[in-house]
Design an enzyme around this catalytic site. Structure first.
Site, mmCIF file in Angstrom:
data_model
loop_
_atom_site.group_PDB
_atom_site.id
_atom_site.type_symbol
_atom_site.label_atom_id
_atom_site.label_comp_id
_atom_site.label_asym_id
_atom_site.label_seq_id
_atom_site.Cartn_x
_atom_site.Cartn_y
_atom_site.Cartn_z
ATOM 1 N N HIS A 172 15.685 73.833 38.777
ATOM 2 C CA HIS A 172 14.827 72.442 38.488
ATOM 3 C C HIS A 172 13.900 71.450 39.336
ATOM 4 C CE1 HIS A 172 19.127 73.079 37.590
ATOM 5 N NE2 HIS A 172 18.664 73.631 35.825
HETATM 6 S S1 FES Z 1 17.363 72.102 41.359
HETATM 7 FE FE1 FES Z 1 19.331 72.385 40.526
HETATM 8 S S2 FES Z 1 20.200 74.639 41.728
HETATM 9 FE FE2 FES Z 1 18.243 73.294 42.466
#
Ligand code: FES
Ligand code: HEM
Lengths: 444, 185
Positions: free
Chosen positions: B141
């Site tokens: 993410h």
């Molecule tokens: S940003 Fe969600 S797991 Fe790394």
């Protein structure tokens, strides 16, 4: 509810002898043959039967997979490949099981949407509804565990991401995590216990199915008109009317299922799960199976980890409160145009959330859109992130505050006086003037 | 039970009921204990979780080595002078979980950064030499960490944790899992 069904009187002496001691045949007769259903129920009412068939298929194919599967980080992946390559028809059985989960979820979604559209969650069916939500949670858990125990790259990612939920628990998180994993991280003991639970949960689901059907048989089916059964004339017996209708839909679903199992066995999965799990690298792009898509997007749409986790589970859990969030006395959305409108927008938001699960959603949403509009930069991850947040907001807004407000302010259309009246009103239009008996022949 | 007319000694009855219940509850707890305990890390897992020694000599400047300790991924990063400088210069305003670089490395060994390798958001494995500050980025993410393993971009909420470790043999190797050189286990 008043019971309009025919009673079964055994004539055979042996059967009567058994029946006097254990009235099991009478129970089966009254539950699946004489049981009266509203005569106007449509094909949306057949997905319960589809669910039952899918559960049986999962248990049978799962049992055969279990004869070749060896849990554990060192053996799991190889044993799955062994099933695929060496066991007679192993690839077919595995394809049935993996795709069976997908069709299980399709049926569950239709079944739940039916309930939401026709108001089946309302009194007197609240407990029936809540038992259904519990079953849906168990189903999700089972599918997650099953996917993890394959121990491919995506399995490991799924197991890591989902089990980090335990760590997020305040204070006891770390201990809870170690006890859930059987170690300090996802590892060999984790895969083995996931397998044990994956084997167990479907049978718990069988138990809940019995409770679900029991609750159903106490309060009877809802129906498209959303008015309750009042006379025997409102009903038809389960056999043959409902069973045959159910079988038509079961046949259609199994046909599509068979097509996917035979000709598109890998279409719904991720190729990367054919690489053995390696905890020192993550796949470039992590995405769950399609049926978890909306929940995965909700998790990612919210930057705060704890809030994201609560929202992900809350997205299903909030269904439990529907009977009390919706204050309208009218059940069926047929007579509630405003509710119907908002319900359809909610379905749309869930579909958008599912679609976004296949996209990267990073960065700052608003700025990405401004850049897109002002300078024509491509619709990128940031744009998707904002969409994900908006769809998440709408998903929850439907339940609160829209649902209580709409149900209090909306003026419903008049509902039919009885199920029989509704059924007659919906009889197929016949071109030549009908002969009188058509209506009568519907009387069972 | 006290309003039972045949019960001439209600207080004695009450006592027996409650005492029986307490014994039963204690029995249930005692019976549950082995099962709860069996879920925890087993002896083999604990034994495998003993400290590990890692020889630092083969890790060239600029390289990130991956080792597993207790099944958890640990990055050992041999930082370049430039990377150390970048970590020292990172303004607090760019940090989501502000912390001094000096608190994340051992004094006199600034070139070695030892951190857990899973993203503090939901645990994906981080990619080295990536992101705005050249530390790590997360493929899941998009979280980013600097060359000190501090989070510079969410959704990850906190810095990469530093495991307990000590330098051995005058700094040519480390032992992960202990907080002082003479600690056993
Ligand atoms: S940003 Fe969600 S797991 Fe790394
Ligand atoms: C509610 C019913 C069930 C659901 C939804 C379900 C779902 C799943 C899923 C999604 C997978 C991963 C498929 C893949 O990618 O290969 C899987 C694997 C597996 N399941 Fe199930 N399952 C169910 C019931 C069962 C039962 C009852 C058993 C055992 C009797 C079982 C045994 C297995 C085994 C051994 C595997 C690993 C082998 C494989 O991946 O094919 N399952 N399950």
């Amino acid at each position: 509810m008043q019971d309009f069904s025919d009673k079964w009187v055994p004539t055979n002496r042996v059967i009567k002898w058994i029946e006097d001691r254990l009235p099991i045949l009478g129970l089966i007769y009254s539950s699946f043959i004489a049981f009266r259903v509203p005569r106007n129920i449509n094909y949306w009412w057949t997905f319960g039967a589809v669910l039952l068939v899918m559960l049986v298929i999962q248990i049978i194919t799962g049992l055969f997979l279990a004869m070749g599967y060896v849990p554990g980080t060192a053996t799991a992946f190889d044993s799955v490949v062994h099933i695929d390559r060496n066991v007679n028809y192993g690839e077919l059985i595995r394809s049935m099981h993996a795709n069976g989960a997908s069709f299980f979820f399709i049926a569950a979604y239709f079944h739940i949407l039916r309930g939401m559209y026709y108001g089946s969650y309302k009194a007197p069916r609240e407990i029936l509804w809540i038992v259904g939500v519990i079953m849906y949670f168990i189903m999700m858990g089972t599918a997650f565990l099953g996917y993890s125990i394959v121990w491919g790259q995506m399995s490991a990612a799924a197991a890591t991401v989902i089990t980090s939920v335990f760590k997020a628990v305040p204070l006891v998180g770390e201990t809870l995590y170690e006890y859930a994993m059987g170690g300090y991280a996802v590892g060999n003991p984790t895969v083995i216990r996931f397998y044990a639970l994956h084997f167990l949960l479907p049978f718990i689901l069988v138990g809940f199915t019995i409770i679900h059907v029991w609750a159903l048989h106490v309060v009877a089916n809802n129906n498209p008109a959303g008015v309750e059964i009042r006379t025997r004339r409102d009903t038809l017996p389960f056999w043959p009317y409902m069973i045959l209708k159910d079988l038509v839909m079961v046949g259609i679903v199994l046909f599509i299922y068979a097509f996917v199992v035979f000709f598109l066995p890998r279409a719904l999965g991720h190729a990367i799960n054919y690489i053995p799990a390696d905890l020192t690298v993550s796949p470039d792009h992590i995405a769950p199976e399609w049926y978890f898509g909306p929940f995965f997007t909700i998790l990612r749409a919210i930057d705060n980890t704890m809030v994201g986790i609560i929202a992900m589970f809350g997205a299903v859990g909030i269904l439990v409160f529907m009977p009390w969030l919706d204050r309208s006395p009218v059940k069926s959305a047929r007579y509630r145009p405003v509710y119907r409108f908002f319900f359809l927008t909610w379905v749309f938001s869930a579909l958008v959330l599912g679609w976004l699960a296949t996209k990267s959603t990073d960065g700052s949403g608003v700025f990405a859109w401004i850049a897109h509009i002002v300078s024509g930069s491509p619709v990128d991850e940031g744009c998707y992130k904002l969409l994900a947040q908006l769809a998440t907001a709408w998903y929850f807004a439907f339940f609160f505050p829209i649902l209580p407000i709409v149900s209090l302010l909306e003026k419903p259309k008049p509902v039919p006086a009885s199920i029989a009246e509704d059924a007659v009103a919906h009889l197929p239009k016949v071109k030549t003037p009908p002969q009188a008996p058509i209506v009568q022949s519907q009387q069972d | 039970m006290t309003d039972n007319p045949h019960d001439d000694n209600p207080r004695r009855r009450d006592f027996l009921y409650i005492a029986t219940g307490v014994v039963g509850a204690a029995g249930v707890c005692a019976g549950a204990w082995p099962f709860i305990s069996a879920l925890g890390p087993d002896a083999e897992t604990i034994a495998n979780g003993a400290p590990v020694d890692v020889n630092l000599e083969p890790i060239a400047e600029g390289q990130i080595a991956k080792v597993l300790w207790r099944g958890r991924l640990v990055f050992i990063r041999h930082r370049t002078a430039e990377e150390i400088q970048k970590a020292k210069d990172l303004p607090v305003s760019a940090q989501l979980d502000p912390q001094e670089d000096s608190l994340r490395v051992k004094e006199g060994h600034e070139e070695w950064l030892v951190v857990f390798g899973n993203c503090t958001h939901l645990g994906c494995v981080l990619l080295g030499h990536e992101g705005q500050h050249g530390g790590w980025s997360c493929p899941c993410h998009g979280s980013e960490f600097d060359t000190s393993g501090r989070v510079t971009r969410g959704p990850a909420p906190s810095n990469l944790p530093v495991p307990d470790y000590v330098f051995l043999d005058g700094g040519t190797s480390i032992r992960i899992g202990v907080s002082s050189p003479d600690q056993t286990v």
